[in-house]
Design an enzyme around this catalytic site. Structure first.
Site: not given
Lengths: 629, 679, 174
Positions: B365, B323, B303, B286, B506, B283, B362, B370
């Protein structure tokens, strides 16, 4: 109608008044057809049309304008506001003679025009006749009106709500002129405080004190909100004021705005009052055109705008914080106070919330002074109060009496006693938030504090009279079913408590109740009263608590003797046709809404108990006493 | 107002300083009386509905204390007869309307209703049992189970979702005894704009909102001899476990968790902090690339899957700014299923990857399409911290008494930078540490305290190559909305923005054990930074196993293969499922469907006028009867809004001024070709 | 041919109605405070609040759909189910209640052939509503049929009023 256009000083307002008065004085007969919801439903529009036709046919010149002073012998025909005696509508009133015609039909129009308008004679058969056969020609002679004192309703029924000039002629908007040009905002608040005016919506909080709180909060933006969400079943005084004298409400709000430093107001009207909304919209447009509302009122630096918000059917929006939420477009759920609206109200800004009748009193107080207002009523409850008198009395309608008038005077003098010829049992006052008064309260003065001490409340002023055939447990159930449905569902005690109280009451009227249920009901009612979030919840148990207090025997009869002393509760009754008495006329069978009665003509009929819903229509209609319960 | 925060209140005879507390309830609690509440949360607005916190105030009678400002000289009694009666009656009423069986409830022993019934001694419910009008339980999604039958209507979830998360998935509907908390039109949470952050479940006092459990599936995998079961533990989990079992530090808790998981039967135990380090490297690289190109700034972190879904639904215009790095969880799954599987010589289908996360989103996710290869997800099952605790309970292991063990390598080795991902500000600090260290600080890793802490918005700036880099750290999606709107309006400027859906990051995730309030989060945050302190390395780029991974597999940061394995894409996402508005109801099957999106993005760009113009053009051309017009909600192509779908094909950028042209050039030919076919 | 005309009329009515919704939003402004008046107007247009229109209003006002749903289900005036062409409202205010509006309710139910729990007739012609006080207490018991207040009602009078309405409706159908 010529609109009143931009008035830029108090003098110009006075000129309009003078002009209108002199026009009305030059030989004009006024024919006023009641345009209240009741009379309109009862056929007033047809009467109006017939009167117009009758006048035209006889070539009686009809003035359309209140500034028109051209001819002697002209007639001004129009709709008035509600004079209160809705039961005898449609009402037609003739001025200046003040003949008061009741139950007028279109067929009566020609005679009214020929006799009363053209010759000044009275049409006897259209007059009110009492039980002794005595007739009364003029309004103020009627027993219904004789003992009333009209302050708020004084102009309702005399002026045409659709024409601002009529209100101005009755000193309308003069109080604004006096306040804006002769009083500081503090002086206005002092006058209102001095007058002892208390909130007419139920709470009875001193209006001037409330205004003072709001005035003292510093804020560039404040609001005045009129609570016209008259949701109490059995109360319609605010509706009547808005329909009959909408400008009085507007004027009261403008004065409140001036007093607290607000420039914007909202009237929150329940959508069930379409006529009131129409009249208010007309009144606002006329007042704006006349510069009595809007920017720089009467040429002063003070500006005030009024908007109408229509409710969407929620009783709880009568609670001020819920009402504010509703105006903001949200669910009408009350929130805890503090903060009070005086500090944080509409959109978080300082806000005064008062009800219609309260605002309508204000112009009179400013015009006549606090002392004048205090001359009505009693020490801590000054002025008058409008009550909606309904139920088992002879005369029903809207009445206005000085605070402190006794219950007996209202029920027996004004109301004319019990209609059914049965005994007086109780009065339910203050709607679902109120309580019951009984024979022991006949001499109780109707004022805030005496009623509270008796476990009832003024509420918005619904007075429902009940006779011996009314079961008080069923009355409590009826109101609980209402509040249960109308609870917003926010706080536990109100949401769950009203539901459980209703379940217990249903159990009792259904014949399944126990003594423990009565105890639990009482314990629950006290907890809901003491612990609920808002006024709706806090007062929801009142009908239960007051019936338990005054009619505990009836509760006990339901659970111990398994009887309904009033003979009303279906679980305990059944209808039966007494064969010997039945003539076989078939009337009961025709009236039965569920077709439970059958038989051959001229033979005794029978009731199918399975189908019967125990509504009692057969009992009521039988001319031979052949139905027993 | 200031005067009110000074002085004393007499609470049950005890003189208690007001001490700046904003309401009487907090003063009373400070005095040592735990006045119970259901609907009071210090970070949410005062609601005043549960009626549990009432007390008698001298001169005012029984009042709710949560909504009463304290005043000097106030005399309060908390246990008068009236107050106790009301409290018990409220509870009895709630119980009378509560359909649920405590023993089998997910919240058993963690339920506030159960706890207070016991504490207040409500032993009998005298009211009639509620009728059996049981409402269906919403299990439509992977993250949260909503059981309306257990709801006490305290509204905590409603206010949490609206006020803190800025979404408003849940609201009250109906009124009186029909009042209920529900999603729009009673739809499943998978059909509305829920981002699965689980903060509603974190505040729910009963079993009405709970974390959906996949424990049984994980046990099944463990019991399956053919599966190699690999587990990763997210940074924030160790702090919560330490708290739950009274273990003094997160580092120790982690050691005990490793021992426990091995005993339970996991084959490999790894640390998500390792892929957090990898994320930092990817990251940061990037970001530096974007700074150099001046493109797609500010860069938003990605994230947090709840934030990502939020952005997809509400800020499709900014998806290019996210990102492209997968989250550490997904980088882990991807690496294990490729690199690790190859190393072990096990087919990827036989590797079962479990993550233990503080998070409910999560779970969602891991199920995003994908993140699967041939229908085999990179991460097979996501357990919340709550489920880990239950798993330990099920196994009978006494965690607190266990010896410490260390993680497997290579994915068990982390730097402190990877650990601090668990707290808000951690990702930003990890990136800053790396960026600042490359400036030549020779091994010393700087710390950035200004981005730490539970505040919803923190800002910092550093100078990089003589250029000032402005950074914002946001937690709570309402705060995110605020910042994004300001960025959009040009009121603020940032280069990089870290966004975490849950307040405090988190550590406060929706899957963390209860209580999960700000107090608990504060303690967990401290544990996370303590964990950082005891690591030997603090800069993600220094992680030797990360370096090795680049050397053996990934070549260099942001390389082609790194992109393939570690990066992803985002898609605009519709907020609500539902029927389109039918505008041509007669015999639609014989017509060519024309659907114009009137979802937010398209609507704001004038799609309503486009629709109107298309209908008008159709009428003008005399072909209105050949078209079946519908106003629909979201084709998930918001970037090219307004969108129009003609006969199944979507066309973008049909702004009102292009509508006529579009009709002529696109719709008309479709009609004509259809006519030809018919002819 | 007649069918085709009817179909295209229906069609333009559907798009006209939707156009009106946008006009309503523009008239009241896309602010939360306008939500209730907007829903009132939408209901006038559709005779109920269709889900997809509520979603559209939520989009236009930038409110969460759950909030709009919450408001729509709070107020008694709003209906999320289609209502009949004619609304028969029996007032259940105190005055009407003590003057036995129950028999009126049973009469109307019987006449419309409504089953327990049903409020709209199957042909979507009539909806029976039992409403809180309409403020015509002095005329108790009162029934509002198709917007017109009928006072001092009896089962015969209410039946007659319904029969007249039905006759007018039939004439219109022809």
């Amino acid at each position: 109608m010529t609109p009143v256009t931009k008035l830029s000083s108090p003098q110009e307002l006075a000129e309009v008044k003078q002009k209108t008065l002199s026009a009305l004085e030059t030989g004009c007969t006024r024919v006023l057809v009641c345009g209240g919801t009741g009379c309109m439903a009862n056929g007033a529009p047809a009467v109006m049309e017939a009167l117009q036709k009758a006048l035209d046919e006889r070539n009686v010149p009809v003035r359309v304008d209140l500034v028109d002073d051209s001819k002697e012998g002209t007639v001004r025909l129009g709709y008035s506001g509600c004079p209160g005696f809705c039961q005898v509508g449609p009402i037609v009133r003739i001025l200046p003679s003040d003949y008061f015609y009741i139950k007028v039909t279109p067929e009566d129009a020609a005679e009214i025009v020929e006799k009363t308008v053209q010759k000044g004679e009275v049409v006897d058969r259209l007059l009110f006749t009492d039980n002794d056969g005595k007739t009364y020609a003029k309004r103020n002679e009627l027993p219904f009106y004789r003992d009333q004192v009209n302050v708020v309703l004084a102009d309702s029924g005399i002026i045409e709500p659709g024409d601002i000039r009529d209100y101005i002629a009755k000193d309308g908007y003069k109080a604004i002129a006096e306040a804006l040009f002769g009083m500081t905002s503090e002086a206005v608040i002092a006058e209102v405080t001095q007058s002892g005016l208390r909130g007419r919506g139920g709470g009875g909080f001193p209006t001037g004190v409330k205004w003072g709180f709001t005035q003292r909060v510093q804020s560039p933006k404040k609001y005045v909100v009129c609570n016209a969400d008259e949701g109490d079943p059995g109360a319609f005084m605010d509706e009547s004021i808005m329909e009959g004298n909408p400008h009085a409400l507007l004027e009261g709000m403008v004065i409140a705005g001036y007093a607290i430093g607000a420039d914007e107001g909202y009237i929150y009207v329940r959508a069930e009052y379409p006529l009131a909304i129409t009249r208010l919209r007309t009144a606002i447009a006329q007042a704006e055109a006349a510069n009595l509302l809007g920017d720089n009122i009467l040429g002063s630096p003070f500006s005030f705008h009024i908007h109408i918000k229509e409710g969407a059917g929620a009783f709880v929006c009568g609670e001020e914080t819920a009402l504010i939420s509703s105006i903001e477009g949200k669910r009408g759920m009350p929130r805890p106070k503090p903060p009070f609206p005086a500090n944080s109200g509409l959109w978080g800004k300082p806000t005064v919330v008062n009800n219609v009748e309260t605002f309508a009193n204000v112009p009179k107080i400013i015009l006549n002074g606090a002392e004048w207002f205090r001359s009505f009523g009693v020490e801590k409850s000054t002025g008058t109060k409008v009550f909606a008198l309904t139920g088992a009395v002879v005369n029903t309608g809207l009445i206005e009496v000085p605070m402190g008038t006794t219950l007996g005077d209202v029920v027996f003098k004004i109301g004319g006693g019990i209609r059914t010829g049965k005994g007086f049992k109780a009065v339910q006052i203050g709607g679902p938030s109120g309580g019951c008064l009984t024979t022991e309260h006949i001499d109780l003065p109707l004022d805030y504090d005496s009623l509270k001490a008796a476990g009832a409340m003024v509420g918005s002023g619904g007075l429902v009279v009940m006779d011996e055939d009314t079961c008080m447990v069923e009355v409590a159930r009826y109101f609980m079913q209402f509040t249960q449905k109308e609870s917003c569902g926010k706080c536990v005690l109100c949401r769950e408590g009203t539901k459980q109280m209703l379940a217990l009451l249903e159990k009792i009227v259904g014949g399944e109740g126990t003594l423990e249920d009565i105890e639990l009901l009482e314990e629950l009612a006290v907890a809901v009263r003491d612990g609920s979030l808002c006024g709706l919840g806090k007062t929801a148990p009142n009908p239960v608590l007051s019936t338990l207090k005054y009619f505990r025997d009836e509760y006990l009869a339901h659970v111990v003797d398994k009887k309904c002393p009033a003979g009303e509760c279906k679980a305990f009754k059944g209808y039966r046709i007494i064969e010997e008495k039945c003539k076989g006329c078939s009337l009961c069978a025709r009236k039965c809404p569920v077709g439970a009665i059958s038989g051959e003509p001229k033979q005794p009929y029978t009731i199918d108990q399975e189908t019967c819903i125990k509504c009692g229509v057969c009992f009521d209609v039988c001319r031979f006493g052949a139905v027993e319960k | 107002m200031d005067k009110k925060s000074e002085g004393y209140v007499i609470v049950d005879g005890v003189k208690t300083p007001i001490n700046g507390h904003k309401n009487l309830l907090e003063v009373i609690r400070a005095s040592g009386v735990d006045l119970p509440t259901f609907c009071y949360h210090s970070e949410l607005s005062v609601y005043g509905a549960c009626r549990m916190c009432i007390a008698e105030i001298e001169g005012r009678g029984v009042q709710p204390t949560c909504s009463t400002p304290p005043e000097d000289g106030m005399v309060v009694r908390t246990n008068t007869e009236a107050a106790m009666r009301i409290r018990r009656m409220s509870l009895e009423l709630m119980l009378a309307n509560h359909h649920g069986n405590c023993q089998t409830c997910d919240k058993n022993t963690h339920c506030r209703l159960q706890e207070l019934a016991e504490r207040l001694g409500v032993k009998k419910v005298r009211f009639e049992e509620p009728e059996a009008d049981v409402v269906p339980v919403d299990e439509s999604n992977q993250s949260i189970v909503r059981d309306p039958n257990k709801c006490i209507l305290c509204g905590d979830c409603v206010r949490m979702c609206k006020e803190i998360q800025g979404i408003g998935v849940l609201d009250f509907a109906g009124r009186g005894s029909n009042a209920r908390v529900t999603s729009a039109f009673g739809k499943g949470l998978n059909q509305v704009e829920c981002v699965y952050c689980g903060q509603c479940a974190a505040v729910c006092p009963t079993g009405a909102l709970t974390v959906k459990s996949v424990l049984d599936q994980v046990w099944k995998a463990i019991h399956d001899k053919n599966k190699t079961v690999v587990v990763q533990i997210a940074p924030a989990v160790r702090a919560a476990i330490a708290q739950e079992y009274g273990i003094p530090s997160g580092e120790q808790a982690m050691g005990k968790i490793v021992t426990a998981l091995r005993r339970i039967g996991f084959d490999y135990v790894y640390d998500t902090s390792f892929t957090a380090d990898l994320t930092t490297v990817e990251e940061a690289t990037e970001f530096l690339g974007r700074v150099a190109e001046g493109k797609n700034l500010p860069q938003f972190t990605s994230c947090c899957p709840a934030w990502v879904k939020f952005a997809e639904q509400f800020y499709p215009d900014y998806l290019e700014n996210l990102s492209t790095c997968k989250s550490p969880q997904q980088m882990f799954g991807s690496l294990v299923k490729k690199y690790h599987a190859e190393k072990l010589g096990v087919p990827r289908e036989d590797i079962y990857v479990v993550s233990v996360m503080p998070c409910t989103a999560k779970k969602f996710e891991a199920k995003r399409p994908e993140f699967s290869v041939n229908n085999d997800p990179d991460v097979n099952a996501v357990l919340s911290s709550q489920e880990l605790i239950r798993m330990i309970g099920q196994s009978g292991i006494k965690l607190a008494d266990l010896p410490l063990d260390s993680m497997d390598l290579p994915f068990g080795f982390k730097t402190g930078a990877g650990v601090i991902f668990g707290a808000s500000g951690g990702v930003a600090e990890a990136v800053l540490r790396m960026a600042a260290t490359t400036e030549g600080s020779h091994g010393h890793t700087p710390e950035f305290h200004e981005v730490r802490g539970l505040d919803g918005l923190k800002e910092a700036s550093i100078t990089l190559d003589g250029k000032e880099i402005k950074l914002a750290v946001v937690s709570g999606l309402a705060n995110a909305r605020n910042v994004l709107d300001k960025i959009k309006a040009g009121e603020v400027h940032y280069d990089i923005v870290e966004i975490m859906a849950c307040r405090g990051g988190c550590i406060g995730g929706g899957g963390q054990p209860l209580p999960n309030d700000m107090e608990a989060r504060e303690e967990r945050k401290n544990m996370i930074y303590d964990c950082d302190a005891v690591q030997s390395l603090h800069n993600a780029a220094d992680n030797p196993f990360v370096k090795e991974l680049y050397a053996t597999l990934l070549e260099k940061p942001n390389s082609h293969i790194a992109h393939e394995l570690l990066h992803t894409h985002y898609y605009p996402r519709k907020r609500i499922d539902g029927q389109p508005v039918e505008l041509s109801p007669a015999k639609p099957e014989e017509k060519i469907p024309v659907q114009v999106c009137v979802g937010t993005n398209c609507y704001l760009r004038g799609s309503y006028d486009t629709l109107k113009k298309l209908i008008e053009a159709a009428k003008q051309a005399g072909v209105a009867d050949k078209l079946d017009f519908k106003a629909t909600f979201c084709f998930e192509k918001c970037v090219s809004s307004p969108n129009v779908q003609v006969d199944g094909k979507i066309y973008g950028s049909v702004t009102p001024d292009k509508a006529e042209e579009f009709f002529k050039e696109t719709i008309k030919p479709v009609i004509e070709s259809q006519e030809k076919v018919e002819a | 041919m007649a069918q085709a005309t009817a179909a295209s009329e229906k069609e333009s009515r559907a798009s006209r109605r939707f156009e009106k919704i946008q006009a309503i939003v523009e008239q009241y402004g896309a602010a939360e405070s306008a939500l209730i008046p907007i829903l009132q107007k939408v209901q006038e247009e559709y005779r109920y609040l269709p889900e997809e229109i509520l979603t559209f209003v939520a989009t236009a006002l930038n409110l969460p759909p759950a909030t709009v749903y919450g408001v729509a289900t709070f107020y008694a005036q709003f209906s999320l189910e289609p209502k009949g062409k004619y609304i028969v409202r029996v007032c259940d205010g105190t005055a009407c209640h003590v003057r036995k509006n129950q028999t009126l309710i049973s009469t109307v139910k019987e006449w419309l052939g409504l089953k327990e729990g049903q409020s709209t007739t199957e042909d979507m012609r009539y909806t029976l509503e039992i409403v809180s006080c309409i403020g015509a207490c002095a005329l108790a018991p009162a029934v509002v049929i198709n917007g017109k207040v009928h006072g001092q009602m009896t089962p015969e009078k209410v039946t007659k009023a319904l029969e007249e309405l039905e006759a007018a409706e039939k004439a219109e159908d022809k």
